[in-house]
Design an enzyme around this catalytic site. Structure first.
Site, PDB file in Angstrom:
ATOM      1  N   GLY A  20       0.785  -1.183  -0.033  1.00  0.00           N
ATOM      2  CA  GLY A  20       0.191  -0.009   0.044  1.00  0.00           C
ATOM      3  C   GLY A  20       0.746   1.251  -0.131  1.00  0.00           C
ATOM      4  O   GLY A  20       0.201   2.414   0.467  1.00  0.00           O
ATOM      5  N   LEU A 101     -10.101  -7.179 -13.231  1.00  0.00           N
ATOM      6  CA  LEU A 101     -11.471  -6.644 -13.122  1.00  0.00           C
ATOM      7  C   LEU A 101     -11.818  -6.690 -14.384  1.00  0.00           C
ATOM      8  O   LEU A 101     -11.345  -6.296 -15.467  1.00  0.00           O
ATOM      9  CB  LEU A 101     -11.751  -5.378 -12.134  1.00  0.00           C
ATOM     10  CG  LEU A 101     -11.120  -5.261 -10.937  1.00  0.00           C
ATOM     11  CD1 LEU A 101     -11.088  -3.912 -10.353  1.00  0.00           C
ATOM     12  CD2 LEU A 101     -12.017  -6.391  -9.993  1.00  0.00           C
ATOM     13  N   HIS A 117       1.239   0.988 -13.170  1.00  0.00           N
ATOM     14  CA  HIS A 117       1.873  -0.075 -13.785  1.00  0.00           C
ATOM     15  C   HIS A 117       3.370   0.385 -13.792  1.00  0.00           C
ATOM     16  O   HIS A 117       3.635   1.447 -14.318  1.00  0.00           O
ATOM     17  CB  HIS A 117       1.335  -0.633 -15.026  1.00  0.00           C
ATOM     18  CG  HIS A 117       1.951  -1.719 -15.532  1.00  0.00           C
ATOM     19  ND1 HIS A 117       1.622  -2.967 -15.228  1.00  0.00           N
ATOM     20  CD2 HIS A 117       3.047  -1.879 -16.575  1.00  0.00           C
ATOM     21  CE1 HIS A 117       2.539  -3.932 -15.805  1.00  0.00           C
ATOM     22  NE2 HIS A 117       3.375  -3.237 -16.594  1.00  0.00           N
ATOM     23  N   THR A 149      -9.153  -0.926 -19.143  1.00  0.00           N
ATOM     24  CA  THR A 149     -10.255  -1.265 -20.070  1.00  0.00           C
ATOM     25  C   THR A 149     -10.070  -3.142 -20.144  1.00  0.00           C
ATOM     26  O   THR A 149      -9.286  -3.460 -19.057  1.00  0.00           O
ATOM     27  CB  THR A 149      -9.722  -0.852 -21.603  1.00  0.00           C
ATOM     28  OG1 THR A 149      -8.458  -1.190 -21.841  1.00  0.00           O
ATOM     29  CG2 THR A 149      -9.741   0.710 -21.664  1.00  0.00           C
ATOM     30  N   GLU A 151      -8.658  -4.881 -21.852  1.00  0.00           N
ATOM     31  CA  GLU A 151      -7.413  -5.495 -22.236  1.00  0.00           C
ATOM     32  C   GLU A 151      -6.297  -5.080 -21.265  1.00  0.00           C
ATOM     33  O   GLU A 151      -6.329  -4.064 -20.644  1.00  0.00           O
ATOM     34  CB  GLU A 151      -6.935  -4.747 -23.553  1.00  0.00           C
ATOM     35  CG  GLU A 151      -5.865  -5.704 -24.348  1.00  0.00           C
ATOM     36  CD  GLU A 151      -5.467  -5.261 -25.555  1.00  0.00           C
ATOM     37  OE1 GLU A 151      -4.407  -5.235 -26.127  1.00  0.00           O
ATOM     38  OE2 GLU A 151      -6.486  -4.445 -26.155  1.00  0.00           O
ATOM     39  N   LEU A 152      -5.595  -6.193 -20.958  1.00  0.00           N
ATOM     40  CA  LEU A 152      -4.580  -5.941 -19.608  1.00  0.00           C
ATOM     41  C   LEU A 152      -3.547  -4.970 -20.186  1.00  0.00           C
ATOM     42  O   LEU A 152      -2.975  -4.971 -20.944  1.00  0.00           O
ATOM     43  CB  LEU A 152      -3.933  -7.392 -19.468  1.00  0.00           C
ATOM     44  CG  LEU A 152      -2.929  -7.214 -18.388  1.00  0.00           C
ATOM     45  CD1 LEU A 152      -3.543  -7.002 -16.876  1.00  0.00           C
ATOM     46  CD2 LEU A 152      -1.932  -8.561 -18.224  1.00  0.00           C
TER      47      LEU A 152
HETATM   48  C1  GRF Z   1       3.554  -1.065  -7.499  1.00  0.00           C
HETATM   49  O1  GRF Z   1       4.693  -1.220  -8.159  1.00  0.00           O
HETATM   50  C2  GRF Z   1       2.571  -0.944  -8.561  1.00  0.00           C
HETATM   51  O2  GRF Z   1       2.829  -0.154  -9.662  1.00  0.00           O
HETATM   52  C3  GRF Z   1       2.096  -2.349  -8.792  1.00  0.00           C
HETATM   53  O3  GRF Z   1       1.977  -3.041  -7.579  1.00  0.00           O
HETATM   54  C4  GRF Z   1       3.118  -2.313  -6.924  1.00  0.00           C
HETATM   55  C5  GRF Z   1       2.372  -2.041  -5.649  1.00  0.00           C
HETATM   56  O4  GRF Z   1       2.855  -1.418  -4.542  1.00  0.00           O
HETATM   57  N1  GRF Z   1       0.996  -2.353  -9.754  1.00  0.00           N
HETATM   58  P1  GRF Z   1       2.298  -0.649  -3.146  1.00  0.00           P
HETATM   59  O5  GRF Z   1       1.495  -1.768  -2.451  1.00  0.00           O
HETATM   60  O6  GRF Z   1       1.505   0.328  -3.743  1.00  0.00           O
HETATM   61  O7  GRF Z   1       3.435  -0.398  -2.322  1.00  0.00           O
END
Ligand code: GRF
Length: 219
Positions: A20, A101, A117, A149, A151-152
């Site tokens: 988090g 989702l 991402h 969307t 698509e991943l």
């Molecule tokens: C992050 O690197 C995010 O980009 C990816 O998962 C990780 C989550 O980290 N989707 P956190 O739980 O926000 O510390």
């Protein structure tokens, strides 16, 4: 319907599965006014994760919707939607949420589900993007916040921030450098989706490259 406060604040639902740190970045951005919204609920598909503790410490309502035990993915999605609607969420932020989702969520929140991402999409979608960048010998990676969307990792890009890949980088060192940029990118992306911003269209997207927005240096 009932999604934006009379104060004009967006009601965010932040979906998490683990540590988090991006949730924390959003909590901090709301608290210091960089995001004119309120986090209405933090929802996790895993009980007991540190992200839930962060939310509780900040006085934010939490919910756990376990992804196991549903007869279909859509049923899980519908349970997530019900929880978000209960808290009158208008903008959904996936922040390290480790489930895909689908339609039920995307139809309930059209153009209002964001994901972060850790690569410069469309490069390196899917799992382990930092490792993918290293394996390809890429000299540049970064972070992307995009609309979700079906698509991943392929929806319209809202914010990107580049991060160099160094010769001696490991997956951990690169991930840490990207993570620092994630914490800047997510609040910036949420800001582009607030009611004060114009409705979503191509021109209203914010592209952050090398610390610039639309060619203008900031911060
Ligand atoms: C992050 O690197 C995010 O980009 C990816 O998962 C990780 C989550 O980290 N989707 P956190 O739980 O926000 O510390």
């Amino acid at each position: 319907m009932g999604t934006v406060e009379s104060t004009g604040q967006t009601r965010l639902g932040v979906l998490v599965s683990g540590r988090g740190s991006n949730l924390q970045a959003l909590i901090d951005a709301v608290s210091d006014g960089r995001v004119n919204g309120r986090i209405a609920v933090v929802l996790s598909n895993v009980a007991g994760v540190f992200a839930l503790e962060r939310a509780e410490r900040a006085g934010i309502p939490t919910a756990v919707v376990d992804h196991r035990g549903w007869s279909s993915r859509d049923d899980f999605d519908r349970a997530v939607v019900a929880e978000l609607q209960k808290h009158r969420v208008s903008l959904v932020c996936l922040a390290g949420f480790m489930r895909r989702l689908g339609k039920p969520v995307l139809q309930a929140f059209p153009d209002a589900v964001l994901n972060i991402h850790p690569s410069l999409l469309p490069s390196f979608p899917g799992l382990h993007p930092q490792r993918q960048a290293l394996d390809h010998g890429s000299k540049l990676s970064g972070v992307t916040v995009h609309l979700v969307t079906e698509e991943l990792d392929a929806g319209p890009i809202l914010v990107q921030r580049p991060v160099p890949v160094l010769d001696d980088d490991t997956e951990d060192s690169l991930s840490a450098r990207i993570l620092a940029e994630e914490h800047v990118a997510y609040p910036a992306a949420v800001q582009t989706r607030e009611p004060a911003s114009s409705a979503f269209d191509r021109e209203s997207r914010t592209s952050e490259v090398a610390g610039t927005t639309n060619g203008t240096r900031h911060q």
